[in-house]
Design a protein around this motif. Structure first.
Motif, mmCIF file in Angstrom:
data_model
loop_
_atom_site.group_PDB
_atom_site.id
_atom_site.type_symbol
_atom_site.label_atom_id
_atom_site.label_comp_id
_atom_site.label_asym_id
_atom_site.label_seq_id
_atom_site.Cartn_x
_atom_site.Cartn_y
_atom_site.Cartn_z
ATOM 1 N N GLU A 11 0.849 -1.182 0.000
ATOM 2 C CA GLU A 11 0.000 0.000 0.000
ATOM 3 C C GLU A 11 0.889 1.238 0.000
ATOM 4 O OE1 GLU A 11 -3.950 0.892 2.183
ATOM 5 O OE2 GLU A 11 -2.347 1.595 3.517
ATOM 6 N N VAL A 12 0.625 2.113 -0.950
ATOM 7 C CA VAL A 12 1.332 3.389 -1.027
ATOM 8 C C VAL A 12 0.340 4.482 -0.663
ATOM 9 C CG1 VAL A 12 2.714 4.933 -2.472
ATOM 10 C CG2 VAL A 12 2.736 2.474 -2.922
ATOM 11 N N ARG A 13 0.707 5.298 0.313
ATOM 12 C CA ARG A 13 -0.144 6.405 0.753
ATOM 13 C C ARG A 13 0.589 7.711 0.554
ATOM 14 N NH1 ARG A 13 -4.849 6.283 2.999
ATOM 15 N NH2 ARG A 13 -5.734 4.219 3.145
ATOM 16 N N GLY A 14 -0.153 8.714 0.103
ATOM 17 C CA GLY A 14 0.416 10.035 -0.101
ATOM 18 C C GLY A 14 -0.304 11.077 0.730
ATOM 19 N N HIS A 15 0.473 11.991 1.249
ATOM 20 C CA HIS A 15 -0.051 13.138 1.995
ATOM 21 C C HIS A 15 0.447 14.392 1.275
ATOM 22 C CE1 HIS A 15 -1.104 15.823 5.261
ATOM 23 N NE2 HIS A 15 0.136 16.278 5.237
ATOM 24 N N ILE A 16 -0.486 15.226 0.826
ATOM 25 C CA ILE A 16 -0.124 16.456 0.126
ATOM 26 C C ILE A 16 0.331 17.470 1.162
ATOM 27 C CG2 ILE A 16 -0.896 18.270 -1.456
ATOM 28 C CD1 ILE A 16 -0.940 15.335 -2.611
ATOM 29 N N VAL A 17 1.578 17.900 1.052
ATOM 30 C CA VAL A 17 2.160 18.837 2.002
ATOM 31 C C VAL A 17 1.927 20.276 1.560
ATOM 32 C CG1 VAL A 17 4.328 19.608 3.069
ATOM 33 C CG2 VAL A 17 3.923 17.173 2.678
ATOM 34 N N GLU A 18 2.095 20.526 0.256
ATOM 35 C CA GLU A 18 2.002 21.896 -0.248
ATOM 36 C C GLU A 18 1.619 21.869 -1.720
ATOM 37 O OE1 GLU A 18 4.806 25.733 0.246
ATOM 38 O OE2 GLU A 18 5.796 24.049 -0.750
ATOM 39 N N VAL A 19 0.720 22.783 -2.106
ATOM 40 C CA VAL A 19 0.335 22.950 -3.504
ATOM 41 C C VAL A 19 0.602 24.392 -3.887
ATOM 42 C CG1 VAL A 19 -1.541 22.832 -5.193
ATOM 43 C CG2 VAL A 19 -1.491 21.218 -3.279
ATOM 44 N N LYS A 20 1.460 24.565 -4.879
ATOM 45 C CA LYS A 20 1.746 25.882 -5.460
ATOM 46 C C LYS A 20 1.414 25.805 -6.942
ATOM 47 C CE LYS A 20 5.211 27.494 -2.210
ATOM 48 N NZ LYS A 20 6.528 28.098 -2.044
ATOM 49 N N PRO A 21 1.329 26.941 -7.623
ATOM 50 C CA PRO A 21 0.939 26.890 -9.040
ATOM 51 C C PRO A 21 1.793 25.957 -9.902
ATOM 52 C CG PRO A 21 0.847 29.137 -8.254
ATOM 53 C CD PRO A 21 1.454 28.323 -7.138
ATOM 54 N N ARG A 22 3.103 25.864 -9.657
ATOM 55 C CA ARG A 22 3.967 25.020 -10.495
ATOM 56 C C ARG A 22 4.607 23.860 -9.746
ATOM 57 N NH1 ARG A 22 5.525 24.201 -14.958
ATOM 58 N NH2 ARG A 22 7.726 24.580 -14.744
ATOM 59 N N VAL A 29 4.177 20.826 -6.403
ATOM 60 C CA VAL A 29 3.436 20.144 -5.343
ATOM 61 C C VAL A 29 4.429 19.272 -4.578
ATOM 62 C CG1 VAL A 29 1.614 18.467 -4.795
ATOM 63 C CG2 VAL A 29 1.246 20.149 -6.610
ATOM 64 N N THR A 30 4.335 19.312 -3.256
ATOM 65 C CA THR A 30 5.170 18.480 -2.395
ATOM 66 C C THR A 30 4.302 17.383 -1.792
ATOM 67 O OG1 THR A 30 6.555 20.394 -1.886
ATOM 68 C CG2 THR A 30 6.762 18.492 -0.432
ATOM 69 N N VAL A 31 4.801 16.146 -1.891
ATOM 70 C CA VAL A 31 4.048 14.979 -1.429
ATOM 71 C C VAL A 31 4.945 14.135 -0.526
ATOM 72 C CG1 VAL A 31 2.685 12.958 -2.132
ATOM 73 C CG2 VAL A 31 2.845 14.938 -3.660
ATOM 74 N N GLU A 32 4.426 13.759 0.634
ATOM 75 C CA GLU A 32 5.086 12.803 1.524
ATOM 76 C C GLU A 32 4.368 11.471 1.339
ATOM 77 O OE1 GLU A 32 7.668 13.202 3.585
ATOM 78 O OE2 GLU A 32 7.880 15.373 3.512
ATOM 79 N N GLY A 70 8.820 8.194 1.355
ATOM 80 C CA GLY A 70 9.259 8.980 0.215
ATOM 81 C C GLY A 70 8.862 10.431 0.367
ATOM 82 N N HIS A 71 9.694 11.301 -0.189
ATOM 83 C CA HIS A 71 9.420 12.741 -0.211
ATOM 84 C C HIS A 71 9.631 13.188 -1.651
ATOM 85 C CE1 HIS A 71 9.391 16.941 1.157
ATOM 86 N NE2 HIS A 71 10.309 17.117 0.211
ATOM 87 N N MET A 72 8.592 13.762 -2.246
ATOM 88 C CA MET A 72 8.653 14.172 -3.643
ATOM 89 C C MET A 72 8.330 15.643 -3.815
ATOM 90 S SD MET A 72 6.295 13.037 -6.873
ATOM 91 C CE MET A 72 7.310 11.677 -7.399
ATOM 92 N N ILE A 73 9.085 16.263 -4.702
ATOM 93 C CA ILE A 73 8.732 17.574 -5.230
ATOM 94 C C ILE A 73 8.425 17.323 -6.707
ATOM 95 C CG2 ILE A 73 9.490 19.907 -5.778
ATOM 96 C CD1 ILE A 73 11.309 19.712 -3.279
ATOM 97 N N ALA A 74 7.183 17.596 -7.083
ATOM 98 C CA ALA A 74 6.730 17.404 -8.448
ATOM 99 C C ALA A 74 6.499 18.782 -9.078
ATOM 100 C CB ALA A 74 5.443 16.583 -8.468
ATOM 101 N N VAL A 75 6.907 18.926 -10.337
ATOM 102 C CA VAL A 75 6.706 20.193 -11.037
ATOM 103 C C VAL A 75 5.710 19.995 -12.178
ATOM 104 C CG1 VAL A 75 8.904 21.247 -10.392
ATOM 105 C CG2 VAL A 75 8.759 19.888 -12.468
ATOM 106 N N ARG A 76 4.938 21.016 -12.391
ATOM 107 C CA ARG A 76 3.872 20.982 -13.384
ATOM 108 C C ARG A 76 4.448 21.215 -14.788
ATOM 109 N NH1 ARG A 76 -1.755 24.175 -12.361
ATOM 110 N NH2 ARG A 76 -2.807 23.651 -14.303
ATOM 111 N N LEU A 77 4.015 20.368 -15.714
ATOM 112 C CA LEU A 77 4.376 20.583 -17.101
ATOM 113 C C LEU A 77 3.618 21.790 -17.628
ATOM 114 C CD1 LEU A 77 4.281 16.938 -18.533
ATOM 115 C CD2 LEU A 77 6.307 18.357 -18.131
ATOM 116 N N ARG A 78 4.272 22.532 -18.454
ATOM 117 C CA ARG A 78 3.589 23.678 -19.093
ATOM 118 C C ARG A 78 2.658 23.154 -20.178
ATOM 119 N NH1 ARG A 78 5.892 28.145 -16.976
ATOM 120 N NH2 ARG A 78 8.089 28.030 -16.430
ATOM 121 N N GLU A 79 1.575 23.901 -20.397
ATOM 122 C CA GLU A 79 0.598 23.488 -21.423
ATOM 123 C C GLU A 79 1.224 23.556 -22.798
ATOM 124 O OE1 GLU A 79 -3.100 25.635 -20.970
ATOM 125 O OE2 GLU A 79 -2.838 25.633 -18.823
#
Length: 161
Positions: free
Chosen positions: A123-134, A136-139, A152-161
């Motif tokens: 089981e993989v569980r994610g907790h959203i730590v922070e959402v910014k326009p570009r 998102v940080t996920v634990e 795990g600790h992830m910083i994900a960046v949004r792809l541009r349209e």
């Protein structure tokens, strides 16, 4: 104390099922990749959850345990899917609306806390730590038999349209 309640997702569509075709070939979670993990992530209250049962060939160098790269792969795919779902939620719109929102991994840190046993559902569980326009940080946590085996600790960046 009992573990988290497993959600029934038969009526809920997975985050990955909303990906446009051009983003649906990921090895870990792409619905259009028949050779991949086919990971499916869902909301479970304010957390995200995915389940995965490793195949016999996902074994690590230590007998009867899961290869660590599989764990990182699960975090990678669940984290970016969770980031996309959080961004849609933050924008107060459904994942079926356009423009599509997709994220890629900018940083992923994995702490392996104990060997992950093979032959059981993970089981993989994610907790959203922070959402910014570009960004998102996920634990995340990965558990087997109710025990956390990796974080795990992830910083994900949004792809541009």
């Amino acid at each position: 104390m009992e573990g988290p309640i497993k959600m029934n997702h038969t009526t809920q569509k997975a985050f990955q099922d909303f990906y446009p075709e051009e983003y649906s070939h990921c090895y870990g979670c792409g619905k259009s990749n028949p050779n991949g993990h086919q990971l499916k992530s869902y909301w479970d209250g304010d957390e995200t959850v995915a389940h995965f049962t490793p195949k016999s060939y996902h074994t690590g160098g230590y007998p009867d345990n899961v290869y660590g790269g599989i764990i990182a792969s699960l975090f990678d795919c669940h984290g970016t899917a969770s980031a996309a779902a959080a961004a849609f939620r933050d924008e107060v719109r459904g994942m079926d609306t356009l423009p599509a929102i997709r994220f890629i991994t900018a940083s992923l840190k994995v702490d392996y806390l104990k060997p992950t046993p093979h032959g059981v559902e993970l089981e993989v569980r994610g907790h959203i730590v922070e959402v910014k326009p570009r960004k998102v940080t996920v634990e995340m946590t990965l558990s087997a038999n109710g025990e956390v085996c990796a974080k795990g600790h992830m910083i994900a960046v949004r792809l541009r349209e």
